[in-house]
Design a protein around this motif. Structure first.
Motif, PDB file in Angstrom:
ATOM      1  N   LEU A  99      23.380  24.702 -10.389  1.00 16.11           N
ATOM      2  CA  LEU A  99      24.796  24.594 -10.743  1.00 16.11           C
ATOM      3  C   LEU A  99      25.592  25.780 -10.214  1.00 16.11           C
ATOM      4  CD1 LEU A  99      24.533  23.329 -14.433  1.00 16.11           C
ATOM      5  CD2 LEU A  99      25.230  22.007 -12.424  1.00 16.11           C
ATOM      6  N   LYS A 100      24.984  26.965 -10.256  1.00 17.61           N
ATOM      7  CA  LYS A 100      25.708  28.181  -9.868  1.00 17.61           C
ATOM      8  C   LYS A 100      25.639  28.478  -8.377  1.00 17.61           C
ATOM      9  CE  LYS A 100      25.697  31.127 -14.014  1.00 17.61           C
ATOM     10  NZ  LYS A 100      24.940  32.235 -14.619  1.00 17.61           N
ATOM     11  N   PHE A 101      24.466  28.194  -7.786  1.00 18.35           N
ATOM     12  CA  PHE A 101      24.254  28.602  -6.389  1.00 18.35           C
ATOM     13  C   PHE A 101      23.783  27.456  -5.493  1.00 18.35           C
ATOM     14  CE2 PHE A 101      22.701  31.986  -9.364  1.00 18.35           C
ATOM     15  CZ  PHE A 101      23.800  32.843  -9.260  1.00 18.35           C
ATOM     16  N   PRO A 102      24.507  26.335  -5.503  1.00 12.74           N
ATOM     17  CA  PRO A 102      24.030  25.182  -4.714  1.00 12.74           C
ATOM     18  C   PRO A 102      23.938  25.481  -3.214  1.00 12.74           C
ATOM     19  CG  PRO A 102      26.249  24.784  -5.560  1.00 12.74           C
ATOM     20  CD  PRO A 102      25.751  26.021  -6.216  1.00 12.74           C
ATOM     21  N   GLU A 103      24.911  26.234  -2.674  1.00 12.72           N
ATOM     22  CA  GLU A 103      24.901  26.516  -1.228  1.00 12.72           C
ATOM     23  C   GLU A 103      23.694  27.357  -0.845  1.00 12.72           C
ATOM     24  OE1 GLU A 103      27.724  27.234  -2.989  1.00 12.72           O
ATOM     25  OE2 GLU A 103      29.084  25.633  -2.311  1.00 12.72           O
ATOM     26  N   LYS A 104      23.417  28.362  -1.694  1.00 10.63           N
ATOM     27  CA  LYS A 104      22.294  29.254  -1.393  1.00 10.63           C
ATOM     28  C   LYS A 104      20.977  28.471  -1.389  1.00 10.63           C
ATOM     29  CE  LYS A 104      20.774  33.284  -0.362  1.00 10.63           C
ATOM     30  NZ  LYS A 104      21.214  33.892   0.894  1.00 10.63           N
ATOM     31  N   LEU A 105      20.846  27.565  -2.372  1.00  9.94           N
ATOM     32  CA  LEU A 105      19.625  26.763  -2.449  1.00  9.94           C
ATOM     33  C   LEU A 105      19.492  25.889  -1.208  1.00  9.94           C
ATOM     34  CD1 LEU A 105      19.438  25.584  -6.190  1.00  9.94           C
ATOM     35  CD2 LEU A 105      18.037  27.306  -5.079  1.00  9.94           C
ATOM     36  N   ALA A 106      20.628  25.325  -0.768  1.00 14.55           N
ATOM     37  CA  ALA A 106      20.612  24.456   0.409  1.00 14.55           C
ATOM     38  C   ALA A 106      20.233  25.256   1.643  1.00 14.55           C
ATOM     39  CB  ALA A 106      21.974  23.795   0.589  1.00 14.55           C
ATOM     40  N   GLU A 107      20.807  26.453   1.745  1.00 14.55           N
ATOM     41  CA  GLU A 107      20.538  27.335   2.883  1.00 14.55           C
ATOM     42  C   GLU A 107      19.042  27.662   2.967  1.00 14.55           C
ATOM     43  OE1 GLU A 107      23.100  30.851   2.624  1.00 14.55           O
ATOM     44  OE2 GLU A 107      21.383  32.013   3.401  1.00 14.55           O
ATOM     45  N   LEU A 108      18.444  27.828   1.801  1.00 16.46           N
ATOM     46  CA  LEU A 108      17.019  28.176   1.746  1.00 16.46           C
ATOM     47  C   LEU A 108      16.128  26.925   1.725  1.00 16.46           C
ATOM     48  CD1 LEU A 108      17.213  31.057  -0.885  1.00 16.46           C
ATOM     49  CD2 LEU A 108      16.900  31.303   1.583  1.00 16.46           C
TER      50      LEU A 108
END
Ligand code: ATP
Length: 265
Positions: free
Chosen positions: A37-46
């Protein structure tokens, strides 16, 4: 005609603070619930995919259902609760149709949670020999097509995780397993406090001592002890109310004796 009960979409109101001893469970869920919920972009990037299925397991009456509701409340998700046993239908294909219907409903209500209580009723591996194979396959197929926290998240509860079909526990299915055990001492104190805070509790009642004496009790059993103690008080209140008398100061509380009586039951 279907034997399936109508499905209701709820907006649950259970907060973490309503669950005694929830701190550990909350911690265990941070990565699964908070990160997406907080860091969707970061998770996607990784290239880290967020979990779509969480299995809560542990003994009866120890807050699996409450935890599922708290997850939904705190993440702002609609909540659909179903019991595994409701899917065991006599007509061929009906269970599968009902299950697909639940997922349709959940997608329409997304972001949402489907909570399967007693998932073992449909997901036990022994059911593979019977018609159960189809329902498990249907569940797996449906889970392949959902988005987790941003779409549909599936939560399930069981007290017999060992009998589940292993296919249910593979990555992309129920890949987060969270144990929810009986409340420890601190949690028992919290539960008793939660369940007596808005009641006339005698200040002499020793909550810590009660918690010590209730080692091994489930949350549900503790709640029932608090209710029994409250009923003893209510009985006195009703008797005096009927007589038109005021309660004397010693009787105007839920007392240690009321708890002793409740524990004796
Ligand atoms: P089951 O396996 O029997 O379905 P469960 O683990 O899902 O049980 P819940 O339905 O969440 O248990 O809990 C039953 C009731 O017990 C709750 O409605 C609540 O009143 C009480 N309870 C259980 N654990 C707690 C807790 N940790 N804090 C507060 N209340 C609790």
């Amino acid at each position: 005609p279907t034997a399936m009960k109508e499905v209701f979409i709820e907006t649950p109101k259970v907060r973490w603070t309503d669950i005694g001893g929830s701190a550990d469970v909350k911690d265990a869920l941070t990565q699964v619930i908070e990160w997406p919920l907080k860091f969707p972009e970061k998770l996607a990037e990784l290239e880290l995919e967020s979990s779509k299925g969480i299995l809560l397991y542990g003994p009866p009456g120890c807050s699996k259902t409450l935890t599922a509701k708290a997850i939904a409340t705190e993440a702002g998700l609609n909540f659909i609760a179903v019991k595994g046993a409701e899917f065991i239908q006599s007509y061929v294909g009906e269970s599968e149709r009902a299950l697909r219907g639940i997922f349709d409903k959940a997608r329409q209500a997304s972001p949402s949670v489907i909570f399967f209580d007693e998932i073992d009723a449909i997901g036990a591996s022994s059911r593979g020999q019977q018609s159960g194979l189809n329902i498990v396959t249907t569940l797996l197929n449906e889970m392949d097509g959902i988005g987790g926290l941003q779409g549909v998240l599936v939560l399930a509860a069981t007290n017999k995780p060992e009998i589940l079909d292993p296919a249910l526990l593979r990555p992309g299915r129920f890949d987060e397993l969270i144990y929810i055990g009986p409340p420890n001492l601190e949690a028992r104190i919290e539960i008793i406090n939660l369940r007596t805070r808005s009641k006339p509790l005698d200040p002499d009642v020793n909550v810590a001592a009660l918690a010590l004496r209730t080692d091994g009790y489930s949350g549900a059993e503790l709640v029932s002890v608090c209710m029994e103690a409250t009923k003893s008080y209510m009985k006195r209140w009703v008797e005096l109310e009927t007589l038109g008398e005021q309660m004397s100061t010693t009787e105007a509380w839920i007392t240690q004796q009321d708890f002793d009586h409740a524990l004796g039951k």
